[in-house]
Design a protein around this motif. Sequence first.
Motif, PDB file in Angstrom:
ATOM      1  N   ARG A   1       2.088   2.816  -3.175  1.00  0.00           N
ATOM      2  CA  ARG A   1       3.371   2.963  -3.860  1.00  0.00           C
ATOM      3  C   ARG A   1       3.704   4.440  -4.078  1.00  0.00           C
ATOM      4  N   LYS A   2       2.723   5.242  -4.453  1.00  0.00           N
ATOM      5  CA  LYS A   2       2.965   6.677  -4.647  1.00  0.00           C
ATOM      6  C   LYS A   2       3.276   7.348  -3.302  1.00  0.00           C
ATOM      7  N   PHE A   3       2.512   6.983  -2.294  1.00  0.00           N
ATOM      8  CA  PHE A   3       2.669   7.585  -0.969  1.00  0.00           C
ATOM      9  C   PHE A   3       4.052   7.311  -0.393  1.00  0.00           C
ATOM     10  N   TYR A   4       4.501   6.056  -0.466  1.00  0.00           N
ATOM     11  CA  TYR A   4       5.746   5.676   0.196  1.00  0.00           C
ATOM     12  C   TYR A   4       7.000   6.056  -0.591  1.00  0.00           C
ATOM     13  N   ALA A   5       6.827   6.690  -1.730  1.00  0.00           N
ATOM     14  CA  ALA A   5       8.001   7.178  -2.471  1.00  0.00           C
ATOM     15  C   ALA A   5       8.791   8.190  -1.662  1.00  0.00           C
ATOM     16  N   GLN A   6       8.155   8.836  -0.681  1.00  0.00           N
ATOM     17  CA  GLN A   6       8.823   9.827   0.170  1.00  0.00           C
ATOM     18  C   GLN A   6       9.717   9.185   1.228  1.00  0.00           C
ATOM     19  N   THR A   7       9.547   7.885   1.477  1.00  0.00           N
ATOM     20  CA  THR A   7      10.194   7.250   2.625  1.00  0.00           C
ATOM     21  C   THR A   7      11.718   7.317   2.595  1.00  0.00           C
ATOM     22  N   PRO A   8      12.386   7.031   1.467  1.00  0.00           N
ATOM     23  CA  PRO A   8      13.854   7.100   1.495  1.00  0.00           C
ATOM     24  C   PRO A   8      14.393   8.473   1.896  1.00  0.00           C
TER      25      PRO A   8
END
Length: 563
Positions: free
Chosen positions: A273-280
């Motif tokens: 969840r922390k890692f994929y916060a960059q995706t948007p």
Amino acid sequence: MSTQMVKKLVFFSVALLALAGCRYTPFLKYYNLDKDTDLPKFNKYSHLSGGNNGMRSAYDVTQYNWDVAVFPEKKEISGSMEIWMDIVQNQDTLLFDLSNHLKLDSVKCREQVIYKRKRDLVYIIFPKEQEAGESIEITFYYHGKPPNILGEGPIVWKEDSYGTPWFSTQTEGLGVGSLFPCKDLLIDEPEKCSIRLDVPEGLKAACNGVLQRTETNKGRTVTEWLVSNSINVYNISFNAGDFVKFQLPYTDINGVTHELEFHVLRENEEAARKFYAQTPKVMRASEELFGEYPWWNDGLKFVESTFSAMEHQGCIAMGSDYEIDWEELNTTLVHEIAHEWWGNSITATDYSDIWLHEGLATYGESLVAEKLYGYDNYLKYCRNQQYWGIYNKRPIQKVPNVRYTSWAAHADGDIYNKGAMLMHTLRTQMDNDELFLRILKDMQVEFRDTTISSAEFEAYFIEKCGCNLQAIFDRMLRVAEAPELACSLFISEDKSTAELKYRWAEGTPADYPMKIKFIAGEEEFFIEPKSDAQSIVVPVNVEYKIQPWLSGYFTTVPFEGKK
């Protein structure tokens, strides 16, 4: 495919030569080189298996319907592949791919056919010619244990820390026929695809496309997925494990809100969840650079895979390395997202031009870095991550019509960084960023959902930019050695004058059309080298430098010396 995966495959270069057995021999050819081209030599079978010969060009695949059951305890699969196709040339024999490690149980068609196998090829022989204009279906029933090549395979089998089975597929480079019957050529993409995946109960599945149905019965769970867009055959994939799913909202460049899906191991949910916060923000930058994400009707999901990463269309495989490796980004994530445009929407017609996938996706890393952190960071990224990672051992463009495996030897890795530096070179030489970036975006409109050759890419780019950049394409794609600039600063004995002397070194064309930025203290000059020596007077007692990445890709040697 990610650069991390390429590093893992480098071990082929040593280990393959030390091992025996038929499953390794297909990769040994990448070390039996032609002295003139530095590229592998291929035999008649290589061209038969990788070329678009009459037995392949006679049909156009319109749909794959894959029904597969997975048995992780035995590392085996069993199922069928139904292939819908249009006959476009009269032909009585059609050619397909299937690894000889997999047992072909039967073949069904509307009429009685005979099938013959030769190594990894399957010949379907009809009693009479199939005529152009007809549409037919062929269903292959098969089972077996997919090949495993030094730990790499079409299925990478693992268990999570609780002992629960966890597996993912990846076929780029290994050959799609190692997983299912198909026409393993990039030039023929089906218009759609369905996947029916049968796994042990308790496992959660993630495949390309939109989930249509889930059913659990007798200790097995079946999910059915539909891909409604054309898809390059090595992108067809499945994953299963003890996954949990979460979503993040994303508003695209047209103002439409979507849900990005993430399927990760339960034990890694917090880190994921922390890692994929960059995706948007990566998605937004990518859409602003290349246009609207091509597959919203099939969704976009990211799946924790048993290997480092892979650009499976709309179902991006990412490993368990939930770390930021550059600024606030994970560059592997940026790379795989870029593949949705470069490799998935625009696909090379042949594996010899796979730099169009990997070079453009790698360059996408630089462009996203610039979009988010500015031009200085773009240059820093080009220099540190790409310029210094080039081998110059083999040409980027490979042998055509042989399904060239650019992941078997590290010397072929220049499809990544050198391909990216080619694009950076074109940009600097055009000296018109607005036009350069518009060409990349326009190309996504012009060639969306199609396959193109390197020659078509080059012709389009040159026409739109209005510059004669063919010599740069030819040098960087088709010659292994880097262009070399011989240059040195000569200072008079009394230190009253200084002169920069320069010329293209031997081996670089005399008229190689590259402008090079020379920096002397606070002043900047542009020089245009030829094979004959030239010189300019420069200020004395100031720092001078020629930094190749400021102008494009070349290397430097002393004016009077050789490398």
